[in-house]
Design an enzyme around this catalytic site. Structure first.
Site, PDB file in Angstrom:
ATOM      1  N   CYS A  97      -4.244   2.230  -3.791  1.00 52.70           N
ATOM      2  CA  CYS A  97      -3.281   2.772  -2.872  1.00 52.70           C
ATOM      3  C   CYS A  97      -2.521   1.929  -3.263  1.00 52.70           C
ATOM      4  O   CYS A  97      -1.218   2.018  -2.590  1.00 52.70           O
ATOM      5  CB  CYS A  97      -3.956   3.259  -1.559  1.00 52.70           C
ATOM      6  N   ASP A 143       2.359  -5.081   8.208  1.00 56.20           N
ATOM      7  CA  ASP A 143       1.178  -3.767   7.606  1.00 56.20           C
ATOM      8  C   ASP A 143       0.521  -4.911   8.175  1.00 56.20           C
ATOM      9  O   ASP A 143       0.424  -5.515   7.476  1.00 56.20           O
ATOM     10  CB  ASP A 143       1.600  -3.262   6.792  1.00 56.20           C
ATOM     11  N   HIS A 148       0.766  -1.062  -0.284  1.00 55.34           N
ATOM     12  CA  HIS A 148       0.029  -0.165  -0.023  1.00 55.34           C
ATOM     13  C   HIS A 148       1.051   1.389   0.447  1.00 55.34           C
ATOM     14  O   HIS A 148       1.902   1.004   1.002  1.00 55.34           O
ATOM     15  CB  HIS A 148      -0.565   0.015   0.951  1.00 55.34           C
ATOM     16  N   LYS A 184     -10.753  -0.097   9.862  1.00 54.78           N
ATOM     17  CA  LYS A 184     -11.256  -1.624   9.428  1.00 54.78           C
ATOM     18  C   LYS A 184     -11.333  -2.687  10.439  1.00 54.78           C
ATOM     19  O   LYS A 184     -11.574  -3.478   9.780  1.00 54.78           O
ATOM     20  CB  LYS A 184      -9.658  -2.294   8.804  1.00 54.78           C
ATOM     21  N   GLN A 209      -4.575  -5.303   7.000  1.00 49.18           N
ATOM     22  CA  GLN A 209      -5.483  -6.239   6.384  1.00 49.18           C
ATOM     23  C   GLN A 209      -5.783  -7.368   7.489  1.00 49.18           C
ATOM     24  O   GLN A 209      -6.401  -8.410   6.575  1.00 49.18           O
ATOM     25  CB  GLN A 209      -5.914  -6.144   4.744  1.00 49.18           C
TER      26      GLN A 209
HETATM   27  C1  LIG Z   1      -2.005  -2.814   3.182  1.00 44.92           C
HETATM   28  C2  LIG Z   1      -3.134  -1.737   4.189  1.00 44.92           C
HETATM   29  N1  LIG Z   1      -1.252  -0.539   4.554  1.00 44.92           N
HETATM   30  C3  LIG Z   1      -2.287   0.277   4.875  1.00 44.92           C
HETATM   31  C4  LIG Z   1      -3.359   1.201   4.894  1.00 44.92           C
HETATM   32  C5  LIG Z   1      -3.448   2.265   5.622  1.00 44.92           C
HETATM   33  O1  LIG Z   1      -4.708   2.317   6.663  1.00 44.92           O
HETATM   34  P1  LIG Z   1      -5.110   4.052   6.990  1.00 44.92           P
HETATM   35  O2  LIG Z   1      -5.947   4.563   6.063  1.00 44.92           O
HETATM   36  O3  LIG Z   1      -5.402   3.409   7.976  1.00 44.92           O
HETATM   37  O4  LIG Z   1      -3.935   4.309   8.003  1.00 44.92           O
HETATM   38  C6  LIG Z   1      -4.093   0.571   4.131  1.00 44.92           C
HETATM   39  C7  LIG Z   1      -5.528   1.340   3.871  1.00 44.92           C
HETATM   40  O5  LIG Z   1      -6.521   0.304   2.947  1.00 44.92           O
HETATM   41  C8  LIG Z   1      -4.271  -0.998   3.357  1.00 44.92           C
HETATM   42  O6  LIG Z   1      -5.048  -1.818   3.360  1.00 44.92           O
END
Ligand SMILES: Cc1ncc(COP(=O)(O)O)c(C=O)c1O
Length: 406
Positions: free
Chosen positions: A364, A200, A123, A226, A203
């Site tokens: 993203c 990270d 991401h 999430k 998910q």
């Molecule tokens: C794999 C992953 N990393 C990071 C993020 C970023 O999360 P946040 O926007 O809640 O900080 C997301 C959000 O879609 C994600 O799916």
């Protein structure tokens, strides 16, 4: 409590509403999950009965709010099985947690020629913070390649690990592909060379339980929203020794021990990394979300979501012109797909007219879309409250989109 999807659905008031004249079919939980009544009620109760600033008042309300906030931290410690509550830092979300590590770890441990390893499927929030710290320090990024199914090439990963590798930062579960990465192996190979690993976990936590001690992961970041909790709050887990070695990320109230104009000394963990008034209600609401998911047996949630994933994969594959992007052997309940010859945005719009919420675009993950040579996909991401009827509605919707667009 035993897992019964009808009973779970009844806990989510928003699932009762209609959109564009149709019952809502919510298949965008990967972007943000809906909230159970217990979380909504907890937030309302906090503002109605408990609110005051925390960590600084002698008065009753402040002490009560502080207690509730620290109780939530303890619930989250238990949820991820961290050794200490002070290894559980409240952040704004995954993005904020990764930025914290990039800035604080980076400032202390990165120099010109050092390397950070990420992967093709990251991401943007696990790419850009590293690019920014690389610009400042002269370090560089190395990227683990993937195959067409969307699986990491582990031999390539192993051969990248070297003297100058200072950190590995990879997605546990890919938001675009659903791939569950072999994180135990990733961590083992890194630790054999003394290299710390950040996962990270944005998910991960909505789909499966994580034990940070069993994984032996060094940093683990996730977002409250999430995980059926509020927006604007998240968690960064970090091992005590590493967090103690890192300089603070931001300066301000709460993170100090003593301030003079000549010199300031810093507070202990976790406060050192929690400058300013935090998202108090967010933290407490996240505690309620953790209570919500913890009442179910994780194996039942996983089994339910795997059933939905397999059912949806089969039904979508049966539609002429549908191609699934991301076919890893080990997947969470996320399906990115293309309808041959149609733009994902058009597919998403036609589905929305039928009350079906999917995500369209690059999710993203632009470098990942570049790898596949596509601008984006439509993505259905399922949570514990989705059922086979939701899949049937999606499949009927995609068939209608195909009839209209192809
Ligand atoms: C794999 C992953 N990393 C990071 C993020 C970023 O999360 P946040 O926007 O809640 O900080 C997301 C959000 O879609 C994600 O799916």
């Amino acid at each position: 409590m035993s897992f019964d999807v009808a009973q779970v659905r009844a806990e989510f008031p928003i699932l009762q509403r209609t959109v564009n004249g149709h019952p809502l079919i919510y298949l965008d939980s990967g972007a943000s999950a809906q909230k159970p009544r217990s979380v909504i009620d907890c937030i309302a109760r906090y503002y109605r009965e408990q609110h005051a600033n925390i960590h600084r008042g002698v008065h009753h309300l402040s002490q009560q709010a502080t207690q509730a906030y620290e109780d939530a931290r303890e619930k989250i410690r238990c949820f991820i099985n961290a050794r200490h509550a002070h290894e559980v830092l409240f952040t704004k979300g995954t993005t904020d947690g990764i930025n914290l590590v990039a800035a604080a770890f980076g400032r202390k441990f990165l120099g010109a020629g050092d390397q950070i390893i990420i992967s093709t499927m990251e991401h943007h929030s696990n790419i850009v913070p590293w690019q920014m710290i690389c610009e400042q320090t002269g370090a560089m990024l190395k990227i683990i390649p993937i195959n067409q199914r969307g699986e990491l090439l582990m031999d390539d990963y192993e051969s990248m690990l070297g003297e100058r590798t200072k950190l590995i930062a990879v997605a546990h579960v890919s938001n675009s592909l659903g791939t569950i990465n072999p994180v135990t192996e990733i961590i083992k190979l890194a630790h054999q060379r003394g290299i710390p690993v950040l996962l990270d976990g944005a998910q991960t936590v909505p789909h499966m339980r994580v034990d940070v001690q069993a994984l032996d992961v060094d940093f683990f970041a996730f977002s409250g929203h999430k995980l059926f909790g509020p927006t604007g709050v998240g968690i960064l887990y970090g091992k005590q020794a590493l967090l103690n070695d890192m300089p603070p990320y931001q300066g301000g109230g709460d993170m100090i021990e003593r301030v003079t104009f000549e010199k300031t000394t810093y507070n202990t963990l976790p406060h050192k990394f929690e400058a300013g008034t935090p998202n108090i209600v967010g933290g407490i609401g996240l505690g309620a979300a953790v209570d919500f998911v913890s009442q179910y047996d994780e194996r039942e949630i996983v089994a339910h979501e795997q059933d939905i994933l397999e059912y949806a994969t089969q039904k979508l594959t049966d539609i002429d012109g549908v191609k699934i992007v991301g076919t890893a052997a080990n997947k969470a309940s996320v399906i990115s797909f293309l309808l041959d010859g149609a733009h994902p945005f058009d597919v998403g719009t036609i589905l929305d007219q039928q009350g079906i919420a999917v995500r369209t675009g690059h999710h993203c993950t632009q470098p990942l879309m570049d790898f596949y040579g596509i601008p984006g996909t439509a993505r259905a991401s399922f949570a514990l409250y989705n059922n086979r009827a939701d899949v049937d509605a999606l499949v009927a919707g995609v068939r209608r989109a195909a009839a209209m667009l192809l």
